[in-house]
Design an enzyme around this catalytic site. Structure first.
Site, PDB file in Angstrom:
ATOM      1  N   LYS A   3       9.948   3.867   5.225  1.00  9.30           N
ATOM      2  CA  LYS A   3       8.130   4.705   5.202  1.00  9.30           C
ATOM      3  C   LYS A   3       8.174   4.923   6.297  1.00  9.30           C
ATOM      4  O   LYS A   3       8.204   4.280   7.578  1.00  9.30           O
ATOM      5  CB  LYS A   3       8.024   3.364   4.459  1.00  9.30           C
ATOM      6  CG  LYS A   3       7.011   3.325   3.096  1.00  9.30           C
ATOM      7  CD  LYS A   3       6.527   1.950   2.526  1.00  9.30           C
ATOM      8  CE  LYS A   3       6.247   1.033   3.791  1.00  9.30           C
ATOM      9  NZ  LYS A   3       5.279  -0.289   3.156  1.00  9.30           N
ATOM     10  N   LYS A  11       8.453  -9.039   5.817  1.00  6.88           N
ATOM     11  CA  LYS A  11       7.186  -9.238   7.094  1.00  6.88           C
ATOM     12  C   LYS A  11       7.679 -10.340   8.081  1.00  6.88           C
ATOM     13  O   LYS A  11       8.138 -10.418   9.197  1.00  6.88           O
ATOM     14  CB  LYS A  11       5.755  -9.384   6.494  1.00  6.88           C
ATOM     15  CG  LYS A  11       5.629  -7.951   6.181  1.00  6.88           C
ATOM     16  CD  LYS A  11       4.567  -7.519   5.915  1.00  6.88           C
ATOM     17  CE  LYS A  11       3.519  -6.152   5.549  1.00  6.88           C
ATOM     18  NZ  LYS A  11       2.277  -6.060   4.456  1.00  6.88           N
ATOM     19  N   LYS A  13       2.799   1.655  10.007  1.00 13.36           N
ATOM     20  CA  LYS A  13       1.503   1.566  11.211  1.00 13.36           C
ATOM     21  C   LYS A  13       2.174   0.573  12.289  1.00 13.36           C
ATOM     22  O   LYS A  13       1.391   0.827  13.280  1.00 13.36           O
ATOM     23  CB  LYS A  13       0.568   0.909  10.240  1.00 13.36           C
ATOM     24  CG  LYS A  13      -0.697   0.860   9.456  1.00 13.36           C
ATOM     25  CD  LYS A  13      -1.111  -0.484   9.467  1.00 13.36           C
ATOM     26  CE  LYS A  13      -2.956   0.270   8.124  1.00 13.36           C
ATOM     27  NZ  LYS A  13      -3.478  -0.660   7.335  1.00 13.36           N
TER      28      LYS A  13
HETATM   29  P1  AMP Z   1      -2.097  -1.020   4.001  1.00 11.65           P
HETATM   30  O1  AMP Z   1      -1.842  -0.741   5.615  1.00 11.65           O
HETATM   31  O2  AMP Z   1      -0.739  -1.688   4.353  1.00 11.65           O
HETATM   32  O3  AMP Z   1      -2.640  -2.361   3.981  1.00 11.65           O
HETATM   33  O4  AMP Z   1      -2.347  -0.354   2.766  1.00 11.65           O
HETATM   34  C1  AMP Z   1      -2.791   0.221   2.709  1.00 11.65           C
HETATM   35  C2  AMP Z   1      -2.649   1.454   1.234  1.00 11.65           C
HETATM   36  O5  AMP Z   1      -1.642   2.401   1.637  1.00 11.65           O
HETATM   37  C3  AMP Z   1      -1.153   0.507   0.569  1.00 11.65           C
HETATM   38  O6  AMP Z   1      -2.693   1.240  -0.372  1.00 11.65           O
HETATM   39  C4  AMP Z   1      -0.259   1.253   0.691  1.00 11.65           C
HETATM   40  O7  AMP Z   1       0.339   1.004  -0.717  1.00 11.65           O
HETATM   41  C5  AMP Z   1      -0.372   2.358   1.140  1.00 11.65           C
HETATM   42  N1  AMP Z   1      -0.121   2.492   1.790  1.00 11.65           N
HETATM   43  C6  AMP Z   1       0.966   2.363   3.605  1.00 11.65           C
HETATM   44  N2  AMP Z   1       2.017   3.171   3.732  1.00 11.65           N
HETATM   45  C7  AMP Z   1       2.315   4.180   2.923  1.00 11.65           C
HETATM   46  C8  AMP Z   1       2.841   4.451   2.395  1.00 11.65           C
HETATM   47  N3  AMP Z   1       4.292   5.209   3.756  1.00 11.65           N
HETATM   48  N4  AMP Z   1       2.546   6.162   1.787  1.00 11.65           N
HETATM   49  C9  AMP Z   1       1.900   5.831   0.678  1.00 11.65           C
HETATM   50  N5  AMP Z   1       1.359   5.030   0.563  1.00 11.65           N
HETATM   51  C10 AMP Z   1       1.474   3.860   1.683  1.00 11.65           C
HETATM   52  N1  TRP Z   2      -1.635  -5.479   0.336  1.00  8.97           N
HETATM   53  C1  TRP Z   2      -2.596  -4.397   0.135  1.00  8.97           C
HETATM   54  C2  TRP Z   2      -1.496  -3.242   0.937  1.00  8.97           C
HETATM   55  O1  TRP Z   2      -0.782  -4.238   2.293  1.00  8.97           O
HETATM   56  C3  TRP Z   2      -3.803  -4.334   0.172  1.00  8.97           C
HETATM   57  C4  TRP Z   2      -4.513  -5.395  -0.131  1.00  8.97           C
HETATM   58  C5  TRP Z   2      -4.484  -6.460   0.019  1.00  8.97           C
HETATM   59  C6  TRP Z   2      -4.796  -4.935  -2.011  1.00  8.97           C
HETATM   60  N2  TRP Z   2      -5.605  -6.624  -1.612  1.00  8.97           N
HETATM   61  C7  TRP Z   2      -5.438  -6.193  -2.250  1.00  8.97           C
HETATM   62  C8  TRP Z   2      -4.386  -3.271  -2.056  1.00  8.97           C
HETATM   63  C9  TRP Z   2      -6.162  -5.729  -3.890  1.00  8.97           C
HETATM   64  C10 TRP Z   2      -5.050  -3.311  -3.813  1.00  8.97           C
HETATM   65  C11 TRP Z   2      -5.796  -4.490  -3.910  1.00  8.97           C
HETATM   66  O2  TRP Z   2      -1.867  -2.412   1.451  1.00  8.97           O
END
Ligand code: AMP
Ligand code: TRP
Length: 348
Positions: free
Chosen positions: A211, A119, A214
């Protein structure tokens, strides 16, 4: 307070564009675990702002993105009465415990986090301090509730290892005080990650080596949770594949990331294994498999997107869920903070 034996905590950032990877890797598991565990599901808005405005949309978008994740939780079937659903910034203890953990974690640990490196990109000097400390806030999220299980996608594995390292170091550094205050040998649990099933890492529909995310500039790369049936079908039809038919064995998926991804998505949506999918579709062309996958995806996702659209017209009811959830979360969080402050020895 006694350590709970089966408490789940997980969170999703309100950065917009919730997609199929978020659903299959995380939300679908959140829904399943509510029947067997005491669950706390958070919208981690303090994490979202570790990145530039362009990622989370800035002040004008943050509240709506927070509602969007909450709506996805509710629309997928998480019961806000049985479970706690809230947004992180409404419970100040997250930031407070994160500070204490900043004094437990080591620079070296955080420097090794691959998500920070990804990131931050090349110019690390320009990354926010918050992005660097992101994992200690995540450890605080989880350990504030002394959660024992955390369902997440595969990309969070390293952060959960760090959470365990923080818990272990805290338990070790303050072992004497922890015992003296009557908490036994360890105050924080060794949290177990739950990273299981055929879709822990859903890949981009345009590029099987990336992957699903978003932030991908191509909307065709992801199925959004707000996509309607036509959009879902179109994106699956246009998904990149190789020209060969599906293999007859699981082994045959090894060098074929795009085919492997679509089979994994099918399996996760149908709640079966990739073997089962290959048993049905091995040897078949994508021209046959893709329409079946599109039909399945529409069947499973359209009720969710319909309900998300309905909830987006009723922000007050979503906000009420978060307020109520925050109140319940605070009751647990404040107790933990009080005990942690006693353990560290702050004058109170
Ligand atoms: P985030 O959008 O980064 O906050 O991710 C939220 C949750 O979605 C986390 O548990 C990530 O590991 C899961 N996640 C995000 N992108 C993917 C993906 N491409 N495949 C599976 N899980 C994902
Ligand atoms: N870091 C996680 C992601 O990007 C989001 C997250 C923040 C999270 N705090 C957490 C996931 C605590 C599990 C438990 O997906």
């Amino acid at each position: 307070m006694a350590q709970p034996s089966n408490r789940v905590f997980s969170g999703i950032q309100p950065t917009g564009n919730l997609h199929l990877g978020n659903y299959l890797g995380a939300i679908k598991k959140f829904v399943a675990m509510q029947h067997s565990h005491e669950c706390i599901y958070c919208v981690v808005d303090l994490h979202a702002i570790t990145q530039p405005f362009s990622v989370w949309g800035g002040p004008e978008k943050l509240a709506d993105h927070t509602r969007e994740v909450t709506a996805a939780y509710l629309a997928s079937g998480i019961d806000p009465e049985k479970n706690i659903i809230f947004n992180q910034s409404q419970v100040v203890e997250h930031a407070e415990l994160a500070w204490l953990f900043n004094c437990v974690a080591r620079m070296g640990w955080l420097s090794r986090m691959t998500q920070f490196k990804e990131k931050a990109g090349k110019d690390r000097e320009k990354a926010s301090v918050g992005l660097f400390a992101y994992p200690t806030l995540m450890a605080a999220d989880i350990l504030l509730y002394r959660a024992t299980h955390v369902p997440v996608g595969d990309d969070q594995k390293q952060h959960l290892e760090l959470t365990r390292d923080v818990a272990a170091k805290f338990n070790n550094d303050f072992a004497e005080a922890i015992a003296q205050k009557g908490h036994g040998e360890a105050y924080f649990p060794m949290t177990e990650p739950i990273i299981e099933g055929p879709a822990t890492r859903v890949m981009s529909l345009r590029d099987g080596s990336k992957k699903m995310s978003k932030s991908d500039p191509s909307d065709l790369s992801r199925i959004s949770l707000t996509d309607d049936a036509d959009a879902i079908a179109k994106k699956i039809r246009k998904a990149k594949t190789d020209p060969a038919p599906l293999p007859e064995t699981l082994d045959g998926l090894k060098e074929r990331p795009e085919a492997d991804n679509l089979v994994g998505i099918y399996a996760a949506l149908a709640e079966c294994s990739k073997e089962d999918v290959i048993a049905d579709y091995g040897g078949k062309e994508f021209s046959e498999f893709k329409p079946a996958l599109a039909e399945l995806a529409v069947e499973k996702l359209s009720a969710i997107s319909d309900e998300m659209r309905r909830l987006s017209d009723d922000p007050a009811s979503v906000d009420a869920v978060l307020h109520k959830g925050a109140e319940r979360a605070r009751a647990i969080a404040s107790q933990t903070m009080s005990e942690v402050k006693d353990i560290i020895g702050f004058l109170r």
